[in-house]
Design a protein around this motif. Structure first.
Motif, PDB file in Angstrom:
ATOM      1  N   TYR A  28       0.897  -1.160   0.000  1.00 61.12           N
ATOM      2  CA  TYR A  28       0.000   0.000   0.000  1.00 61.12           C
ATOM      3  C   TYR A  28       0.927   1.199   0.000  1.00 61.12           C
ATOM      4  O   TYR A  28       1.507   1.524   1.044  1.00 61.12           O
ATOM      5  CB  TYR A  28      -0.852   0.036   1.269  1.00 61.12           C
ATOM      6  CG  TYR A  28      -1.878  -1.083   1.416  1.00 61.12           C
ATOM      7  CD1 TYR A  28      -3.046  -1.077   0.650  1.00 61.12           C
ATOM      8  CD2 TYR A  28      -1.674  -2.105   2.330  1.00 61.12           C
ATOM      9  CE1 TYR A  28      -3.996  -2.083   0.809  1.00 61.12           C
ATOM     10  CE2 TYR A  28      -2.631  -3.117   2.487  1.00 61.12           C
ATOM     11  CZ  TYR A  28      -3.788  -3.099   1.721  1.00 61.12           C
ATOM     12  OH  TYR A  28      -4.728  -4.085   1.875  1.00 61.12           O
ATOM     13  N   PHE A  50       4.149   1.032   2.076  1.00 63.48           N
ATOM     14  CA  PHE A  50       4.020   0.024   3.119  1.00 63.48           C
ATOM     15  C   PHE A  50       3.877  -1.377   2.521  1.00 63.48           C
ATOM     16  O   PHE A  50       2.966  -1.638   1.740  1.00 63.48           O
ATOM     17  CB  PHE A  50       2.820   0.359   4.010  1.00 63.48           C
ATOM     18  CG  PHE A  50       2.529  -0.695   5.041  1.00 63.48           C
ATOM     19  CD1 PHE A  50       3.460  -0.980   6.043  1.00 63.48           C
ATOM     20  CD2 PHE A  50       1.340  -1.427   5.001  1.00 63.48           C
ATOM     21  CE1 PHE A  50       3.203  -1.959   6.988  1.00 63.48           C
ATOM     22  CE2 PHE A  50       1.080  -2.407   5.952  1.00 63.48           C
ATOM     23  CZ  PHE A  50       2.017  -2.674   6.937  1.00 63.48           C
ATOM     24  N   SER A  54      -4.935  -9.361  14.096  1.00 62.73           N
ATOM     25  CA  SER A  54      -5.453  -8.233  13.329  1.00 62.73           C
ATOM     26  C   SER A  54      -4.313  -7.464  12.675  1.00 62.73           C
ATOM     27  O   SER A  54      -3.298  -7.188  13.309  1.00 62.73           O
ATOM     28  CB  SER A  54      -6.235  -7.328  14.288  1.00 62.73           C
ATOM     29  OG  SER A  54      -6.931  -6.383  13.537  1.00 62.73           O
ATOM     30  N   CYS A  71      -2.434  -8.499  10.174  1.00 64.88           N
ATOM     31  CA  CYS A  71      -1.324  -9.321   9.663  1.00 64.88           C
ATOM     32  C   CYS A  71      -1.373  -9.491   8.152  1.00 64.88           C
ATOM     33  O   CYS A  71      -0.419  -9.981   7.556  1.00 64.88           O
ATOM     34  CB  CYS A  71      -1.307 -10.689  10.346  1.00 64.88           C
ATOM     35  SG  CYS A  71      -2.694 -11.739   9.865  1.00 64.88           S
ATOM     36  N   LYS A 124      -4.335 -10.764   6.306  1.00 65.57           N
ATOM     37  CA  LYS A 124      -5.245 -11.806   5.806  1.00 65.57           C
ATOM     38  C   LYS A 124      -6.171 -11.271   4.710  1.00 65.57           C
ATOM     39  O   LYS A 124      -6.278 -11.868   3.637  1.00 65.57           O
ATOM     40  CB  LYS A 124      -6.120 -12.354   6.956  1.00 65.57           C
ATOM     41  CG  LYS A 124      -5.346 -12.892   8.138  1.00 65.57           C
ATOM     42  CD  LYS A 124      -6.285 -13.356   9.236  1.00 65.57           C
ATOM     43  CE  LYS A 124      -7.119 -12.249   9.869  1.00 65.57           C
ATOM     44  NZ  LYS A 124      -6.345 -11.288  10.669  1.00 65.57           N
ATOM     45  N   THR A 184      -5.873  -8.537   3.004  1.00 65.42           N
ATOM     46  CA  THR A 184      -5.070  -8.089   1.864  1.00 65.42           C
ATOM     47  C   THR A 184      -4.750  -9.273   0.955  1.00 65.42           C
ATOM     48  O   THR A 184      -4.906  -9.192  -0.266  1.00 65.42           O
ATOM     49  CB  THR A 184      -3.757  -7.453   2.374  1.00 65.42           C
ATOM     50  OG1 THR A 184      -4.082  -6.360   3.226  1.00 65.42           O
ATOM     51  CG2 THR A 184      -2.908  -6.960   1.217  1.00 65.42           C
ATOM     52  N   ARG A 238      -7.801 -10.490  -0.915  1.00 66.77           N
ATOM     53  CA  ARG A 238      -8.165  -9.610  -2.035  1.00 66.77           C
ATOM     54  C   ARG A 238      -7.207  -9.747  -3.207  1.00 66.77           C
ATOM     55  O   ARG A 238      -7.567  -9.455  -4.345  1.00 66.77           O
ATOM     56  CB  ARG A 238      -8.238  -8.151  -1.554  1.00 66.77           C
ATOM     57  CG  ARG A 238      -9.458  -7.866  -0.672  1.00 66.77           C
ATOM     58  CD  ARG A 238      -9.678  -6.372  -0.496  1.00 66.77           C
ATOM     59  NE  ARG A 238      -8.552  -5.729   0.157  1.00 66.77           N
ATOM     60  CZ  ARG A 238      -8.484  -5.445   1.461  1.00 66.77           C
ATOM     61  NH1 ARG A 238      -9.509  -5.727   2.242  1.00 66.77           N
ATOM     62  NH2 ARG A 238      -7.421  -4.870   1.975  1.00 66.77           N
ATOM     63  N   ILE A 268      -7.582  -0.247  -5.154  1.00 68.53           N
ATOM     64  CA  ILE A 268      -6.940   0.657  -4.204  1.00 68.53           C
ATOM     65  C   ILE A 268      -5.790   1.397  -4.880  1.00 68.53           C
ATOM     66  O   ILE A 268      -4.830   0.772  -5.338  1.00 68.53           O
ATOM     67  CB  ILE A 268      -6.414  -0.128  -2.984  1.00 68.53           C
ATOM     68  CG1 ILE A 268      -7.579  -0.836  -2.285  1.00 68.53           C
ATOM     69  CG2 ILE A 268      -5.672   0.794  -2.020  1.00 68.53           C
ATOM     70  CD1 ILE A 268      -7.145  -1.830  -1.240  1.00 68.53           C
ATOM     71  N   GLU A 320     -14.199 -13.300   6.959  1.00 69.20           N
ATOM     72  CA  GLU A 320     -14.951 -13.334   8.223  1.00 69.20           C
ATOM     73  C   GLU A 320     -16.460 -13.350   7.984  1.00 69.20           C
ATOM     74  O   GLU A 320     -17.172 -12.473   8.488  1.00 69.20           O
ATOM     75  CB  GLU A 320     -14.584 -12.132   9.088  1.00 69.20           C
ATOM     76  CG  GLU A 320     -13.095 -12.070   9.405  1.00 69.20           C
ATOM     77  CD  GLU A 320     -12.804 -10.975  10.397  1.00 69.20           C
ATOM     78  OE1 GLU A 320     -13.438 -10.981  11.456  1.00 69.20           O
ATOM     79  OE2 GLU A 320     -11.955 -10.113  10.099  1.00 69.20           O
ATOM     80  N   HIS A 337     -11.373 -14.961  12.440  1.00 69.94           N
ATOM     81  CA  HIS A 337     -10.688 -14.673  13.703  1.00 69.94           C
ATOM     82  C   HIS A 337     -10.995 -15.742  14.734  1.00 69.94           C
ATOM     83  O   HIS A 337     -10.416 -15.766  15.804  1.00 69.94           O
ATOM     84  CB  HIS A 337     -11.149 -13.320  14.264  1.00 69.94           C
ATOM     85  CG  HIS A 337     -10.299 -12.198  13.780  1.00 69.94           C
ATOM     86  ND1 HIS A 337      -9.037 -11.990  14.260  1.00 69.94           N
ATOM     87  CD2 HIS A 337     -10.514 -11.273  12.830  1.00 69.94           C
ATOM     88  CE1 HIS A 337      -8.522 -10.953  13.630  1.00 69.94           C
ATOM     89  NE2 HIS A 337      -9.391 -10.498  12.759  1.00 69.94           N
TER      90      HIS A 337
END
Ligand SMILES: Nc1ncnc2c1ncn2[C@@H]1O[C@H](COP(=O)(O)OP(=O)(O)OP(=O)(O)O)[C@@H](O)[C@H]1O
Ligand SMILES: [Mg+2]
Lengths: 219, 253
Positions: free
Chosen positions: B16, B19, B41, B43, B45, B47, B50, B59, B175, B206
């Motif tokens: 991103y 990053f 959270s 980490c 997943k 991303t 997708r 994006i 999720e 999760h």
């Protein structure tokens, strides 16, 4: 971060260690009573068995609760499952101690048989295995556990030797048949204790390494 | 039946902007299996999920390095058509997101977008999809009612039906049960068991027990890296990596 679950798991471990200490003491005391022909000491072992049985029930209860409420994973799961098996083995060790003590009741009221040093070696070797297996559990030490498993053949050999000696003896001493048979049972109890020690060591290996080494299986 | 690989990430990095959210991920997704992605959270997943249907293309400033193969063809190859990839690799999101339309139209939506006009075919597909999503019996008498009148669990199954209507090969679920009560969750989990006969499924969750219940393979992600992947049974009973062990036994951080 210590969670409620891990505190409960520590509690379970403490209960298992307590049970292990009592079972070990029962077996050590039963062997002492046998060699010293001490009926009072034997009675003590028989009396104390109830406490060990209660601890087994307590461990079942604690384990079931953790399995149901916390759905443990990985090593925690292995610890609980193996802990249930270890409790069964410890309870059986205590039963062997009671069995020996009951033989001591009988033997203590008869004249002693000649001393057989192999019997002493047998008792020593199986107690060593039991102590090492329990230590492996307390320290979660897979290497100690492996050592226990290598000691079992020796105990089996000693048991066979005791059996041979006593059978030879009985042939010539008919009045000593009943005492000899009772002593063979004592030797058998010591040998069974070593088997339980091996089981406990296998359970420890399963907890630490995640491997089932029972019956030479590899997973 | 021999397991064949449906999708593969090969040395996948994802950015991103500056990053780096995913680092060198290599993972096989096996056909007709459920692959679960777990991890703390942030980490990566979602991303990663997708990346499997190029949803991240939307994006700005994002960038993909490495390959994602679908039936051995790189979906990021410039010659590949994004629309057809997203049809083959469908997605169900965390929050049920039905359109403010009728139940029927929600499911028919993808078909109409793909240019389908045959009324009989559309009606048939809507019925089949709702049945596959285990929702048909609950809605068959009110297909013309608004989807927004359904319960959360029903809405989520409607979204699954919508995803299935275009006959995808792979279904990605991020999720899918996190907003649902235990009964609705159980229905979704049962559904996943049924769906894997016909689809390949990748699910982010999760809820570790949920991953354990529904998946065949579990992958543990941590800080943008794939730490460990194994059969679900092995990963949850004897993980190889200490970080995995700490995470799944709740000893993390
Ligand atoms: N659109 C975005 N722009 C910039 N950074 C993002 C974007 N989306 C996610 N990130 C960052 O990428 C990393 C991975 O995020 P991702 O959403 O994939 O995590 P996750 O594992 O799905 O987390 P969670 O379990 O909370 O859903 C995080 O550090 C997040 O802040
Ligand atoms: Mg996410």
């Amino acid at each position: 971060m210590e969670s409620h679950f891990h505190r409960e798991l520590d509690k379970l471990k403490m209960t298992l260690i307590q049970m292990a200490a009592l079972s070990e003491r029962a077996m050590v005391t039963a062997c002492q009573a046998f060699f010293a022909r001490d009926v009072d000491l034997a009675e003590e072992v028989i009396q104390n068995d109830r406490e060990i049985n209660l601890l087994e029930v307590e461990i079942d209860k604690q384990s079931l609760k953790l399995l149901a409420l916390d759905q443990p994973m990985a090593r925690d799961l292995r610890f609980i499952v193996a802990g249930l098996r270890i409790a069964v083995d410890l309870e059986r060790v205590a039963d062997q101690a009671v069995n020996i003590s009951q033989r001591v009741r009988f033997l203590g009221s008869r004249p002693p048989l000649p001393r057989d040093p192999v019997m002493e070696q047998l008792s020593e070797a199986s107690l060593d295995m039991l102590k090492l297996a329990i230590s492996a559990f307390v320290n979660q030490d897979a290497n100690q556990a492996m050592d226990v498993c290598t000691m079992d053949d020796k105990v089996d050999e000693l048991n066979v030797m005791v059996l041979k000696n006593l059978i030879d003896y009985m042939m010539n001493e008919v009045p000593a048949v009943e005492r000899s048979v009772q002593t063979i049972i004592v030797a058998r109890c010591m040998e069974r204790t070593a088997d339980h020690a091996t089981n406990i060591a296998e359970s420890v290996t399963f907890i630490v390494r995640g491997l089932n080494i029972k019956h030479h299986s590899s997973t | 039946m021999t397991a064949s690989v449906k999708m593969t990430a090969r040395n996948l990095d994802f950015y991103y902007g500056d990053f780096k959210a995913l680092q060198d991920i290599s993972l096989d997704v096996v056909e007709n299996q459920v692959t679960a992605l777990i991890g703390p959270s942030g980490c990566g997943k979602s991303t990663f999920l997708r990346c499997l249907n190029r949803m991240n293309d939307l994006i700005p400033t994002s960038r993909v390095v490495g390959d994602v193969l679908l039936d051995n063809r790189n979906i990021y190859d410039p010659s590949e058509d994004v629309v057809s990839i997203r049809r083959r690799v469908g997605m169900v999101f965390q929050k049920p997101n039905p359109f403010p339309k009728t139940i029927f139209e929600n499911v028919a939506y993808g078909l109409r977008i793909n240019g389908s006009r045959d009324k009989g075919f559309i009606a048939e597909t809507v019925e089949r999809s709702l049945k596959q999503a285990a929702l048909w019996d609950e809605v068959k008498d009110r297909l013309d009612a608004t989807a927004l009148g359904l319960s959360g669990g029903q809405q989520q199954r409607l979204c699954i039906a919508r995803a299935l209507a275009v006959q995808p090969e792979v279904v990605l679920m991020d999720e899918p049960a996190s907003a649902l009560d235990p009964i609705a969750t159980q229905k979704i989990e049962e559904l996943i068991h049924l769906l894997k006969k016909s689809y390949t499924i990748v699910i982010v969750t999760h809820n570790m027990q949920q991953a354990a219940r529904v998946s065949d393979v579990t992958a543990f992600f941590y800080m943008g890296k794939l730490v460990e992947v194994d059969s679900t049974e092995t990963l949850f009973t004897r993980p190889q990596n200490q970080q995995t062990e700490d995470y799944i036994t709740g000893r993390f951080g």
